[in-house]
Design a protein around this motif. Structure first.
Motif, short mmCIF file in Angstrom:
data_model
loop_
_atom_site.label_atom_id
_atom_site.label_comp_id
_atom_site.label_asym_id
_atom_site.label_seq_id
_atom_site.Cartn_x
_atom_site.Cartn_y
_atom_site.Cartn_z
N HIS A 453 -28.60 46.13 8.52
CA HIS A 453 -29.96 46.07 7.99
C HIS A 453 -30.58 47.45 7.77
CE1 HIS A 453 -30.37 46.17 12.38
NE2 HIS A 453 -31.57 46.66 12.22
N VAL A 454 -29.79 48.52 7.99
CA VAL A 454 -30.29 49.88 7.81
C VAL A 454 -29.47 50.66 6.78
CG1 VAL A 454 -30.76 52.09 8.94
CG2 VAL A 454 -31.22 49.93 10.16
N ALA A 455 -28.16 50.55 6.84
CA ALA A 455 -27.29 51.32 5.95
C ALA A 455 -27.45 50.88 4.50
CB ALA A 455 -25.84 51.14 6.39
N ALA A 463 -36.29 54.93 7.62
CA ALA A 463 -35.38 53.96 8.24
C ALA A 463 -35.89 53.54 9.61
CB ALA A 463 -33.98 54.56 8.36
N VAL A 464 -36.39 54.50 10.41
CA VAL A 464 -36.86 54.18 11.75
C VAL A 464 -38.06 53.25 11.69
CG1 VAL A 464 -37.83 55.13 13.88
CG2 VAL A 464 -35.99 56.35 12.70
N VAL A 465 -39.05 53.57 10.88
CA VAL A 465 -40.30 52.81 10.87
C VAL A 465 -40.18 51.53 10.05
CG1 VAL A 465 -42.73 52.86 10.17
CG2 VAL A 465 -41.68 54.87 11.24
N SER A 466 -39.53 51.60 8.89
CA SER A 466 -39.56 50.47 7.96
C SER A 466 -38.45 49.45 8.17
CB SER A 466 -39.47 51.00 6.52
OG SER A 466 -40.54 51.87 6.23
N LEU A 467 -37.32 49.87 8.76
CA LEU A 467 -36.16 48.99 8.80
C LEU A 467 -35.69 48.64 10.20
CD1 LEU A 467 -33.99 50.67 6.01
CD2 LEU A 467 -35.49 48.68 5.79
#
Length: 520
Positions: A453-455, A463-467
């Motif tokens: 769900h990040v790559a 990536a840290v905040v939104s995903l």
């Protein structure tokens, strides 16, 4: 460190033995094995470092310190409790290696307001309001004050405090929260207080112990027990645990006046809730004018952390800003439980920034990703609507350029700062944590950016905040000590703790005569 200075053995020998009895055996003798299937690829080095000198190599490093900078690929050298270096390709000699390829390396998160004793009541009030508004709706009854504070809290024994506080701490540690202010509000007796501190020590993360009031029963020693607690638990300046005095202004005036005076005598920070919907606005105004408290000498200052600050007057806000008061905002709880609108726009107008708090797990999750996304989406919703209303909803003015004076939209970098740098500063810990800065304590999290769900990774703060969510928290380090490794907390027995927490919950529900309906 307090956790070593006052271990469980010492605690069991003391008169407060019952407070920790339930926790005996909740920690494993050694590191737990990596969770099956957690590693998405074989990156070698499967065991955590055995020594206290190691290098975290090859990650995307977000230091949160402008002087250090951010790096697409860099190394972090840890020596003992401290960060020794942050830069591309650290030559570390015989230091052990933590392979951080595909990981984001950043400071641990900070929660500046969490009622940890309430963990046994998780999700008990998913629809609940702060107070019963008389509507007869499912949100009005049960309400937080009537049930959690007035019914359940008096039924807590010291061992209930210990179990809930320990479970809360380990759960947040698992989610990457390396520092917390525990606003425990459960100090019915010195035994209750010692149980709360022992849980913080046994959790093994950085924590500010908030000595707040209890139910006022005979034998309670708030606020005078602060002297004993400080001497017993907080005598060293280099330990993981620090102390904060709760100075709640809903207490009788002479009580909170004594609390504030004791705090300043002992050089302790002060924390207090400030919620207009609970009737606190006139008292905060008195404090802002310098006329609050018995003797009218309880001035606001940089040693004060005010929690929520919803619905406060312009006078109070101006004085808070000018006095250097810190403000902790619990965005999801304030929106859900009718504390009032989270005051982010007021803070932006005054040039202030909040720290983030989870508040109560009776109603909302306590992970940092929930807090950051709530802060960002709430503020952007308000500002985006403000901008749209500056047009007339008809082309070509349906999507206008923001008018001068419109608050800037929060960015992912902003809420990351709230959750790390600001949190450390608001607890007076910014010299020790909050950024990846050489010389500071090594409070570090490694976040998996290879997860489905990040790559692929295109923007580190985004990536840290939104995903991301707590499943991305792969490794957690507190003062150089690895507490979570490859997705699993080390040295704990979560199953045993869960069973004991469930038994504590069942006893509490029986004691207050509340039927536990899983589908109510």
């Amino acid at each position: 460190m307090t956790g070593r200075r006052h271990g469980r053995r010492t605690f069991l020998r003391a008169s407060t033995a019952a407070a920790a009895t339930a926790g005996t055996g909740l920690f494993a003798a050694g590191p737990a094995a990596p969770a099956p299937g957690r590693d998405r690829e074989d990156r070698g080095h499967r065991a955590p470092p055995r020594g206290r000198r190691y290098v975290i190599r090859g990650g995307a490093v977000m230091s949160m310190d402008p002087r250090v900078g951010d790096f697409e690929t860099a190394d972090v050298l840890v020596e003992g409790e401290k960060i020794a270096a942050v830069r591309p390709r650290v030559e570390a000699g015989d230091a052990e290696v933590v392979d951080a390829r595909g990981r984001i390396v950043m400071p641990g998160f900070v929660d500046t307001h969490h009622h940890q004793f309430e963990t046994a009541l998780r999700a008990f009030l998913p629809n609940g309001l702060l107070l019963d508004d008389g509507s007869g709706s499912p949100s009005a009854d049960p309400s937080y004050v009537a049930y959690v504070l007035e019914r359940f809290a008096p039924a807590y024994r010291p061992q209930d405090v210990y179990l809930s506080s320990l479970a809360a701490g380990l759960s947040q540690l698992d989610a990457g929260v390396t520092t917390v202010l525990d606003v425990s509000q459960i100090h019915h007796s010195p035994e209750h207080s010692d149980a709360a501190v022992q849980a913080l020590a046994d959790t093994g993360r950085r924590a500010a112990f908030g000595f707040f009031e209890g139910d006022g029963r005979a034998g309670a020693r708030y606020p005078e027990d602060a002297y004993r607690l400080r001497d017993r638990w907080f005598s060293s300046a280099d330990q993981l645990l620090t102390m904060v005095m709760g100075g709640e202004i809903h207490q009788p005036e002479e009580v909170y006046t004594r609390a504030w005076r004791i705090a300043r005598e002992l050089d302790l920070p002060i924390a207090a809730h400030a919620v207009s919907s609970a009737g606190y606005r006139p008292i905060i105004d008195d404090l802002a004018r310098g006329t609050g408290g018995t003797g009218n000498d309880l001035g606001l200052g940089p040693d004060v952390l005010l929690i929520h600050m919803t619905g406060m007057s312009d006078l109070a806000w101006r004085r808070a800003r000018d006095a250097g008061v810190r403000v902790s905002v619990a965005f999801p709880i304030e929106m859900s439980m009718r504390h009032g609108e989270p005051p982010i726009l007021t803070m932006q107008r005054l040039g202030m920034e909040p720290s983030l708090s989870s508040d109560v797990e009776t109603t909302m999750a306590a992970d940092p990703f929930t807090l950051m996304r709530s802060a960002m989406t709430m503020q952007r919703m308000l500002v985006n609507q403000m901008v749209l209303e500056q047009g007339d909803f008809t082309p070509p003015n349906a999507y206008p350029v923001p008018a001068p004076g419109t608050p800037p939209l929060l960015t992912v970098q902003d809420v990351l700062r709230y959750a790390t740098v600001n949190g450390a500063a608001h607890l007076g810990l910014d010299r020790r944590t909050g950024t990846l800065t050489p010389g500071k304590d090594a409070d570090i999290v490694l976040l998996d950016a290879t997860a489905p769900h990040v790559a692929p990774l295109n923007h580190v703060p985004g990536a840290v905040v939104s995903l991301m969510d707590r499943t991305n928290v792969e490794t957690v380090i507190v003062a150089g000590r690895i507490r979570k490794w490859r997705g699993r907390l080390l040295g704990t027995h979560p199953g045993r703790l869960r069973h004991e927490l469930e038994a504590s919950r069942d006893r509490l529900f029986r004691a207050v005569g509340v039927h536990r309906d899983l589908f109510a």
